[in-house]
Design an enzyme around this catalytic site. Sequence first.
Site, short mmCIF file in Angstrom:
data_model
loop_
_atom_site.label_atom_id
_atom_site.label_comp_id
_atom_site.label_asym_id
_atom_site.label_seq_id
_atom_site.Cartn_x
_atom_site.Cartn_y
_atom_site.Cartn_z
N ARG A 177 -6.81 2.68 9.91
CA ARG A 177 -5.84 1.57 9.80
C ARG A 177 -5.81 0.74 11.08
O ARG A 177 -5.70 -0.48 11.05
CB ARG A 177 -4.44 2.07 9.46
CG ARG A 177 -4.28 2.58 8.03
CD ARG A 177 -4.58 1.46 7.02
NE ARG A 177 -4.96 1.88 5.70
CZ ARG A 177 -6.10 2.42 5.30
NH1 ARG A 177 -7.04 2.73 6.15
NH2 ARG A 177 -6.34 2.69 4.04
N GLU A 224 -8.81 -1.26 10.94
CA GLU A 224 -8.60 -2.30 9.93
C GLU A 224 -7.74 -3.44 10.48
O GLU A 224 -7.98 -4.61 10.16
CB GLU A 224 -7.94 -1.67 8.71
CG GLU A 224 -7.84 -2.55 7.50
CD GLU A 224 -7.25 -1.78 6.32
OE1 GLU A 224 -7.87 -1.85 5.25
OE2 GLU A 224 -6.21 -1.11 6.49
N SER A 238 -8.03 -6.86 29.30
CA SER A 238 -8.60 -5.64 29.85
C SER A 238 -8.11 -4.40 29.10
O SER A 238 -6.95 -4.31 28.72
CB SER A 238 -8.23 -5.51 31.33
OG SER A 238 -8.72 -4.30 31.86
#
Length: 160
Positions: free
Chosen positions: A100, A103, A126
């Site tokens: 997830r 995703e 960063s």
Amino acid sequence: MDLVTLDATQHASYPEYCSLLFQGKASKQLSFEQIANHLGRSEVAVAALFYGHARASQEDVEKLCELLGIPPADLSKRLRGFPDRGKGVDMPPKDPLIYRLYEIVQNYGQAYKAVMNEKFGDGIMSAIAFSTKVDKELDDQGNAWAVITMKGKWLPFTRF
């Protein structure tokens, strides 16, 4: 309290000392939050130590050994070495929660990049000069929401 443990048979690519840390954590029935409080670090930073993705200071090693009941000789040199970050995670990830997160970057990565470029210019955030934390919020209906905060130094691309 449900505690995260490590099944070394499923994670053979992690350093050996990870099993020692997780065994100590389980035997003392400690959460990452409790360990983080003892070390004076964030929960995510401590979890990264346990998975071999972060480097521990000598003070971290001493406090971990004391708290978890691990002989310092078993951890000192190994945990103080340079970590092999990112090892142990398949791409794309197979674990549903990690997937997830992947995703989210797939779906919103371009949007994050566009908004950040407009706010900061051409550059990157960063992951070295970086901190992150996880919080839990409850809405008016009592539903739990995960809140992940990421803070990274902005690094502008240089002209050469």
